[in-house]
Design a protein around this motif. Structure first.
Motif, short mmCIF file in Angstrom:
data_model
loop_
_atom_site.label_atom_id
_atom_site.label_comp_id
_atom_site.label_asym_id
_atom_site.label_seq_id
_atom_site.Cartn_x
_atom_site.Cartn_y
_atom_site.Cartn_z
N ALA A 91 0.83 -1.21 0.00
CA ALA A 91 0.00 0.00 0.00
C ALA A 91 0.87 1.26 0.00
CB ALA A 91 -0.93 -0.01 1.21
N ARG A 92 1.92 1.26 0.80
CA ARG A 92 2.80 2.44 0.86
C ARG A 92 3.53 2.65 -0.47
NH1 ARG A 92 3.59 0.71 6.36
NH2 ARG A 92 5.37 -0.54 5.75
N ASP A 97 -3.81 4.45 1.14
CA ASP A 97 -4.08 4.47 2.57
C ASP A 97 -3.93 3.04 3.12
OD1 ASP A 97 -6.35 4.01 4.83
OD2 ASP A 97 -5.57 6.06 4.93
N THR A 98 -2.98 2.86 4.01
CA THR A 98 -2.64 1.51 4.47
C THR A 98 -3.79 0.85 5.24
OG1 THR A 98 -1.56 2.43 6.44
CG2 THR A 98 -0.16 1.95 4.54
N ASP A 99 -4.50 1.63 6.05
CA ASP A 99 -5.61 1.05 6.81
C ASP A 99 -6.73 0.60 5.89
OD1 ASP A 99 -4.34 1.41 9.24
OD2 ASP A 99 -5.22 3.40 9.57
N ARG A 100 -7.02 1.41 4.86
CA ARG A 100 -8.08 1.03 3.92
C ARG A 100 -7.71 -0.24 3.17
NH1 ARG A 100 -8.95 0.83 -1.17
NH2 ARG A 100 -6.91 1.73 -1.67
N VAL A 101 -6.46 -0.33 2.70
CA VAL A 101 -6.02 -1.52 1.98
C VAL A 101 -6.09 -2.75 2.88
CG1 VAL A 101 -4.01 -2.65 0.93
CG2 VAL A 101 -4.58 -0.28 0.32
N LEU A 102 -5.60 -2.61 4.12
CA LEU A 102 -5.59 -3.74 5.03
C LEU A 102 -7.01 -4.20 5.38
CD1 LEU A 102 -3.75 -5.67 6.49
CD2 LEU A 102 -3.65 -4.07 8.40
N ASP A 103 -7.92 -3.27 5.56
CA ASP A 103 -9.31 -3.63 5.84
C ASP A 103 -9.91 -4.42 4.68
OD1 ASP A 103 -9.28 -2.41 8.31
OD2 ASP A 103 -10.25 -0.57 7.63
N PHE A 104 -9.61 -3.98 3.46
CA PHE A 104 -10.12 -4.68 2.28
C PHE A 104 -9.53 -6.09 2.20
CE2 PHE A 104 -10.05 -6.14 -2.06
CZ PHE A 104 -11.28 -5.77 -2.57
N ARG A 127 -1.16 -17.67 -0.32
CA ARG A 127 -0.39 -16.57 -0.92
C ARG A 127 -1.19 -15.94 -2.06
NH1 ARG A 127 5.46 -16.75 0.06
NH2 ARG A 127 5.71 -15.60 -1.87
N ALA A 128 -1.86 -16.77 -2.84
CA ALA A 128 -2.65 -16.26 -3.95
C ALA A 128 -3.82 -15.43 -3.45
CB ALA A 128 -3.15 -17.42 -4.82
N ARG A 129 -4.48 -15.87 -2.36
CA ARG A 129 -5.57 -15.09 -1.78
C ARG A 129 -5.07 -13.72 -1.33
NH1 ARG A 129 -10.27 -17.69 1.10
NH2 ARG A 129 -10.60 -19.73 0.17
N LEU A 130 -3.90 -13.71 -0.69
CA LEU A 130 -3.32 -12.44 -0.24
C LEU A 130 -3.01 -11.54 -1.44
CD1 LEU A 130 -2.18 -10.67 2.06
CD2 LEU A 130 0.00 -11.89 1.77
N ALA A 131 -2.38 -12.11 -2.47
CA ALA A 131 -2.03 -11.33 -3.65
C ALA A 131 -3.27 -10.77 -4.33
CB ALA A 131 -1.23 -12.20 -4.63
N PHE A 132 -4.29 -11.60 -4.44
CA PHE A 132 -5.52 -11.17 -5.09
C PHE A 132 -6.16 -10.05 -4.29
CE2 PHE A 132 -7.30 -13.04 -8.82
CZ PHE A 132 -8.59 -12.53 -8.91
N GLY A 133 -6.20 -10.20 -2.96
CA GLY A 133 -6.80 -9.18 -2.11
C GLY A 133 -6.07 -7.85 -2.19
N VAL A 134 -4.73 -7.89 -2.13
CA VAL A 134 -3.96 -6.65 -2.19
C VAL A 134 -4.15 -5.97 -3.53
CG1 VAL A 134 -1.63 -5.68 -2.19
CG2 VAL A 134 -2.25 -7.41 -0.49
N SER A 135 -4.11 -6.74 -4.61
CA SER A 135 -4.23 -6.13 -5.94
C SER A 135 -5.60 -5.51 -6.15
CB SER A 135 -3.96 -7.17 -7.03
OG SER A 135 -5.02 -8.11 -7.09
#
Length: 217
Positions: A91-92, A97-104, A127-135
């Motif tokens: 996010a950085r 916004d790091t909090d918004r990204v993390l909440d999503f 790992r794929a779930r995390l990557a998909f969520g962050v993207s």
């Protein structure tokens, strides 16, 4: 959207040198592009070059869009950091916004307490779930996807596909997949990577036909 100017990429191998790209000059248009090629042709390397996470030996790659990191099972995150820390770090990097990204990511990935654990302890699917969520938490103009559209249970897959389709109403995708049906779901043109050369086809079915012909030789 993305321009390759005299780009060469090689790797040393036991018998000499493996050429991934041989002095490639091409412009990838703002369309949804499937990357096809045999195993070992360098499709994942091509995505890393497009993202900027790996550099060419010679030449230049120009990006005229906000391009995602390659979404795949490995290499996108620091294994020593937790899922939460990786999400904040990404996010950085992209000025989010790091909090918004993390909440999503928490809501979308459904990883629960595993987000507080080092990513090196994750399965490939996690790992794929995390990557998909962050993207999906970040509005990219071009998404790079490497074999991760079918992770998790059927409900998660359905939700992921719907969310990704929604993103692609405003963005484009460059996708690597061994599944022609997946490529047809997302892409409308193709590029075949074969023996260090990339051939563009405005019609995906022509790219699939060339790829299948290469495999039969």
């Amino acid at each position: 959207m993305i321009s390759f100017i005299d780009v060469r990429k090689q790797y040393p191998v036991r018998d000499g040198v493996k050429t991934i790209l041989h002095d490639l000059s091409v412009r990838l248009p703002k369309r949804n592009i499937a990357i096809l090629g045999e195993n070992g042709a360098g499709k994942s390397t091509l995505l890393r070059l497009i993202s900027g996470s790996e550099q060419p030996d010679t030449g230049e790659i120009q990006r005229h869009a906000k391009v995602s990191f390659p979404l795949g099972f490995a290499g996108s995150f620091n294994g020593s950091l937790t899922g939460n820390e990786n999400a904040r770090f990404v996010a950085r990097i992209y000025g989010q916004d790091t909090d918004r990204v993390l909440d999503f990511v928490r809501e979308f990935s459904q990883l629960g307490e595993h987000l507080g654990m080092p990513v090196r302890t994750y399965s490939s699917g996690m790992r794929a779930r995390l990557a998909f969520g962050v993207s999906l938490a970040i509005d990219f103009e071009c998404y790079l996807v490497d074999e991760i559209t079918a992770v998790g249970d059927s409900r998660f897959q359905k939700r992921s596909k719907a969310a990704f389709k929604e993103k692609l109403e405003r963005a484009n995708i460059i996708m690597v997949s061994h599944s022609n049906s997946t490529l047809r779901d997302y892409c409308d043109m193709g590029a075949v990577l074969h023996e260090g050369r990339l051939t563009l086809h405005s019609d995906l079915k022509d790219a699939i036909a060339e790829h299948e012909a290469n495999q039969s030789r």
